[in-house]
Design an enzyme around this catalytic site. Structure first.
Site, PDB file in Angstrom:
ATOM      1  N   GLY A   1       0.442  -1.028   0.024  1.00 24.47           N
ATOM      2  CA  GLY A   1       0.013  -0.197   0.021  1.00 24.47           C
ATOM      3  C   GLY A   1       0.879   1.496  -0.290  1.00 24.47           C
ATOM      4  O   GLY A   1       2.069   1.582   0.832  1.00 24.47           O
TER       5      GLY A   1
ATOM      6  N   ARG B   1      13.521   9.789  -2.783  1.00 21.87           N
ATOM      7  CA  ARG B   1      13.587  11.615  -2.660  1.00 21.87           C
ATOM      8  C   ARG B   1      15.865  11.378  -2.018  1.00 21.87           C
ATOM      9  O   ARG B   1      16.841  11.284  -2.769  1.00 21.87           O
ATOM     10  CB  ARG B   1      13.839  12.622  -3.370  1.00 21.87           C
ATOM     11  CG  ARG B   1      14.888  13.611  -2.970  1.00 21.87           C
ATOM     12  CD  ARG B   1      14.526  14.580  -2.846  1.00 21.87           C
ATOM     13  NE  ARG B   1      14.349  16.487  -2.745  1.00 21.87           N
ATOM     14  CZ  ARG B   1      14.892  16.656  -1.452  1.00 21.87           C
ATOM     15  NH1 ARG B   1      14.774  16.006  -0.665  1.00 21.87           N
ATOM     16  NH2 ARG B   1      15.198  17.682  -1.553  1.00 21.87           N
TER      17      ARG B   1
ATOM     18  N   ARG C   1       1.020  -5.459  -5.387  1.00 24.59           N
ATOM     19  CA  ARG C   1       1.395  -6.642  -4.533  1.00 24.59           C
ATOM     20  C   ARG C   1       1.136  -7.312  -5.083  1.00 24.59           C
ATOM     21  O   ARG C   1       0.773  -7.736  -5.727  1.00 24.59           O
ATOM     22  CB  ARG C   1      -0.081  -7.073  -3.612  1.00 24.59           C
ATOM     23  CG  ARG C   1      -0.435  -5.312  -2.598  1.00 24.59           C
ATOM     24  CD  ARG C   1      -1.310  -5.447  -1.582  1.00 24.59           C
ATOM     25  NE  ARG C   1      -2.228  -4.482  -0.663  1.00 24.59           N
ATOM     26  CZ  ARG C   1      -1.601  -3.558  -0.104  1.00 24.59           C
ATOM     27  NH1 ARG C   1      -0.328  -4.262   0.585  1.00 24.59           N
ATOM     28  NH2 ARG C   1      -2.404  -2.634   0.783  1.00 24.59           N
TER      29      ARG C   1
ATOM     30  N   ASP D   1       5.332  -5.182   6.012  1.00 26.43           N
ATOM     31  CA  ASP D   1       5.373  -6.433   6.574  1.00 26.43           C
ATOM     32  C   ASP D   1       5.401  -7.262   5.243  1.00 26.43           C
ATOM     33  O   ASP D   1       6.256  -7.699   5.420  1.00 26.43           O
ATOM     34  CB  ASP D   1       4.976  -6.845   7.770  1.00 26.43           C
ATOM     35  CG  ASP D   1       3.435  -7.107   7.162  1.00 26.43           C
ATOM     36  OD1 ASP D   1       2.273  -6.443   6.343  1.00 26.43           O
ATOM     37  OD2 ASP D   1       2.122  -6.986   8.380  1.00 26.43           O
TER      38      ASP D   1
ATOM     39  N   THR E   1       4.063   2.662   5.123  1.00 23.62           N
ATOM     40  CA  THR E   1       3.236   2.448   5.715  1.00 23.62           C
ATOM     41  C   THR E   1       2.226   3.225   6.520  1.00 23.62           C
ATOM     42  O   THR E   1       2.589   3.902   7.004  1.00 23.62           O
ATOM     43  CB  THR E   1       2.439   1.314   5.958  1.00 23.62           C
ATOM     44  OG1 THR E   1       1.585   0.727   6.504  1.00 23.62           O
ATOM     45  CG2 THR E   1       3.253   0.293   6.848  1.00 23.62           C
TER      46      THR E   1
ATOM     47  N   ASP F   1       0.249   2.075   8.513  1.00 27.66           N
ATOM     48  CA  ASP F   1      -0.883   1.545   9.263  1.00 27.66           C
ATOM     49  C   ASP F   1       0.177   2.371  11.057  1.00 27.66           C
ATOM     50  O   ASP F   1      -0.209   1.966  11.742  1.00 27.66           O
ATOM     51  CB  ASP F   1      -1.362   0.141   9.059  1.00 27.66           C
ATOM     52  CG  ASP F   1      -1.866   0.119   7.953  1.00 27.66           C
ATOM     53  OD1 ASP F   1      -2.951   0.994   7.984  1.00 27.66           O
ATOM     54  OD2 ASP F   1      -1.740  -1.204   7.457  1.00 27.66           O
TER      55      ASP F   1
ATOM     56  N   ASP G   1       2.134  -0.115  11.975  1.00 28.37           N
ATOM     57  CA  ASP G   1       1.920  -1.237  12.571  1.00 28.37           C
ATOM     58  C   ASP G   1       3.551  -2.250  13.102  1.00 28.37           C
ATOM     59  O   ASP G   1       3.894  -3.092  12.892  1.00 28.37           O
ATOM     60  CB  ASP G   1       0.972  -2.346  12.289  1.00 28.37           C
ATOM     61  CG  ASP G   1       0.889  -2.351  10.832  1.00 28.37           C
ATOM     62  OD1 ASP G   1       1.863  -1.655   9.829  1.00 28.37           O
ATOM     63  OD2 ASP G   1       0.256  -3.330  10.332  1.00 28.37           O
TER      64      ASP G   1
ATOM     65  N   ARG H   1     -27.117  13.446  15.461  1.00 25.76           N
ATOM     66  CA  ARG H   1     -26.826  11.911  14.480  1.00 25.76           C
ATOM     67  C   ARG H   1     -25.623  11.161  15.491  1.00 25.76           C
ATOM     68  O   ARG H   1     -24.762  11.703  15.574  1.00 25.76           O
ATOM     69  CB  ARG H   1     -26.395  11.790  13.251  1.00 25.76           C
ATOM     70  CG  ARG H   1     -27.802  12.020  12.439  1.00 25.76           C
ATOM     71  CD  ARG H   1     -27.546  12.370  10.459  1.00 25.76           C
ATOM     72  NE  ARG H   1     -29.039  12.248  10.136  1.00 25.76           N
ATOM     73  CZ  ARG H   1     -29.410  12.179   9.087  1.00 25.76           C
ATOM     74  NH1 ARG H   1     -27.595  13.388   8.186  1.00 25.76           N
ATOM     75  NH2 ARG H   1     -30.281  12.468   8.182  1.00 25.76           N
TER      76      ARG H   1
ATOM     77  N   ARG I   1      -6.187  -2.790   8.777  1.00 24.58           N
ATOM     78  CA  ARG I   1      -6.896  -4.360   9.143  1.00 24.58           C
ATOM     79  C   ARG I   1      -6.480  -4.887  10.221  1.00 24.58           C
ATOM     80  O   ARG I   1      -7.814  -5.681  10.953  1.00 24.58           O
ATOM     81  CB  ARG I   1      -6.354  -5.244   7.910  1.00 24.58           C
ATOM     82  CG  ARG I   1      -7.182  -5.263   6.698  1.00 24.58           C
ATOM     83  CD  ARG I   1      -5.872  -5.711   5.385  1.00 24.58           C
ATOM     84  NE  ARG I   1      -4.276  -5.655   5.971  1.00 24.58           N
ATOM     85  CZ  ARG I   1      -4.021  -5.139   4.361  1.00 24.58           C
ATOM     86  NH1 ARG I   1      -4.080  -5.881   3.667  1.00 24.58           N
ATOM     87  NH2 ARG I   1      -2.787  -4.732   4.192  1.00 24.58           N
TER      88      ARG I   1
ATOM     89  N   GLU J   1     -10.615  -0.684  10.637  1.00 24.98           N
ATOM     90  CA  GLU J   1     -11.499  -1.771   9.809  1.00 24.98           C
ATOM     91  C   GLU J   1     -11.792  -2.923  10.353  1.00 24.98           C
ATOM     92  O   GLU J   1     -12.533  -3.755   9.938  1.00 24.98           O
ATOM     93  CB  GLU J   1     -11.470  -1.245   8.494  1.00 24.98           C
ATOM     94  CG  GLU J   1      -9.741  -1.834   8.350  1.00 24.98           C
ATOM     95  CD  GLU J   1      -9.050  -1.143   6.643  1.00 24.98           C
ATOM     96  OE1 GLU J   1      -9.933  -1.831   5.770  1.00 24.98           O
ATOM     97  OE2 GLU J   1      -8.461  -1.224   6.625  1.00 24.98           O
TER      98      GLU J   1
HETATM   99  O1  F6P Z   1      -1.944  -1.408   4.390  1.00 28.21           O
HETATM  100  C1  F6P Z   1      -1.963  -0.168   4.726  1.00 28.21           C
HETATM  101  C2  F6P Z   1      -3.927  -0.345   3.583  1.00 28.21           C
HETATM  102  O2  F6P Z   1      -3.743   1.170   3.756  1.00 28.21           O
HETATM  103  C3  F6P Z   1      -4.647  -1.187   5.108  1.00 28.21           C
HETATM  104  O3  F6P Z   1      -4.459   0.185   6.470  1.00 28.21           O
HETATM  105  C4  F6P Z   1      -6.159  -1.430   4.215  1.00 28.21           C
HETATM  106  O4  F6P Z   1      -6.638  -2.450   4.996  1.00 28.21           O
HETATM  107  C5  F6P Z   1      -5.226  -1.837   2.861  1.00 28.21           C
HETATM  108  O5  F6P Z   1      -3.841  -0.816   3.091  1.00 28.21           O
HETATM  109  C6  F6P Z   1      -5.861  -1.556   1.873  1.00 28.21           C
HETATM  110  O6  F6P Z   1      -5.392  -2.188   0.663  1.00 28.21           O
HETATM  111  P1  F6P Z   1      -5.541  -2.537  -1.120  1.00 28.21           P
HETATM  112  O7  F6P Z   1      -5.024  -0.618  -1.087  1.00 28.21           O
HETATM  113  O8  F6P Z   1      -4.846  -3.279  -1.561  1.00 28.21           O
HETATM  114  O9  F6P Z   1      -7.312  -1.741  -0.481  1.00 28.21           O
END
Ligand code: F6P
Length: 323
Positions: free
Chosen positions: A11, A21, A72, A103, A126, A128, A130, A163, A172, A223
């Site tokens: 991603g 750069r 990927r 990762d 990334t 994330d 993580d 609301r 993820r 998510e």
């Molecule tokens: O790993 C980064 C990420 O943005 C996650 O947070 C998300 O679940 C995933 O990639 C989405 O992947 P894709 O771009 O393949 O839909």
């Protein structure tokens, strides 16, 4: 080492360009030849490999996405795919790699090193955040600020219409984006994969707030939360609280784009330099990161297998601050 390759994989994240750069300019600075590999491992297999110089990375530090593109690759997960990638690197005379990704990227680099001995140093790219071995990943700060900006806007309309909004942020397997969005966005509840979520708790919290005359609510859902995504959670809650007017917003890939923040440009530049200097210095299969302000190199195997834990106190903070 005379010639290195650089690629982005998995991603994309804001700041990848700033990192590319830094890698290219550091290589030039130290007298190395540098090649850009397009579309990550996929492009490595297909030979999408091009010479870069300091001009190739002009005017990109402020841009989101990645000029090297990303992918990927399923083929790289197979021995045949890795053999093709190795042959391409041999043909181009590339002796070391800089991998910018997460990762999945480092898992691939680790196997590649075991099989073919190609040294790779990685930069954590990334949104994330993580990855074990760095306090922050490149793109995380920008993603959180992008999400917060959207949450502020949703809060306006939530308030106007009395609301409850269930806002899904990326992650993820991780609540790293969700936590600062919830605290900084003044949410009533945060739901993250690292902690067990009870729908009863969500319902009770909203009901209690409602009975105390609160009229609008923000619930941040990572998510990958164990109770489901924002749509699933909202449906369960709405069933229990039919008098409340619920809406769902999925922020999605908007979090992955945009111009990187100052913090991300700085981190990307530091780590890009560290990757090239790490390769020159003999680091082989490690990720460059910053921990407590110090540059560190962590073996890929640790970045992949060790968990970067979230302080549970942050979830408690959301509770306290939304009373
Ligand atoms: O790993 C980064 C990420 O943005 C996650 O947070 C998300 O679940 C995933 O990639 C989405 O992947 P894709 O771009 O393949 O839909």
């Amino acid at each position: 080492m005379k010639r290195i390759g650089v690629f982005t994989s998995g991603g994309d994240s804001p700041g990848m360009n700033a990192c590319i750069r830094a890698v290219v300019r550091t290589a030039v600075y130290h007298g190395l030849e540098v090649y850009g590999i397009h579309r990550g491992y996929k492009g490595m297999i297909q030979g999408e490999i091009y010479r870069m110089d300091s001009h190739s990375v002009s005017n990109i530090i402020q841009k989101g996405g990645t000029i090297l593109r990303s992918a990927r690759s399923k083929e790289f997960m197979t021995p045949e795919g890795r053999k093709k990638a190795y042959d391409q690197l041999q043909q181009h005379g590339i002796e070391g790699l800089v991998a910018i990704g997460g990762d999945g990227t480092f898992t691939g680099a680790n196997i590649f090193f075991e099989e073919y001995g190609i040294p790779t140093v990685g930069a954590p790219g990334t949104i994330d955040n993580d990855l074990f071995g760095t306090d922050y990943t490149i793109g995380y700060d920008t993603a959180v600020n992008t999400a917060l900006d959207a949450i502020d806007k949703i809060r306006d309309t939530a308030d106007s219409h009395d609301r409850v909004f269930f806002i899904e942020v990326m992650g993820r397997d991780s609540g790293y984006i969700a936590i600062p969005c919830a605290i900084g966005g003044g949410a009533e509840i945060v739901m993250i994969p690292e902690t067990e979520t009870s729908i009863d708790y969500v319902v009770d919290t909203l009901r209690t707030g409602w009975n105390r005359s609160k009229t609008s609510f923000i619930v941040i859902v990572a998510e990958g939360d164990d109770a489901g995504n924002a749509t699933q959670v909202a449906a369960q809650v709405q069933h229990e609280l039919p008098h409340m007017d619920a809406r769902v917003t999925i922020l999605g890939h908007v979090q992955r784009g945009g111009s990187p923040t100052a913090a991300d440009r700085m981190l990307a530049s530091q780590l890009g330099i560290a990757c090239v200097e790490g390769l020159i210095g003999g680091h082989k299969c490690e990720m460059a990161g910053i921990i407590n302000g110090e540059l560190t190199y962590t073996p890929f195997i640790e970045t992949i297998t060790k968990d970067k834990l979230i302080n549970p106190q942050y979830v408690k903070m959301v509770d306290i601050l939304s009373v």
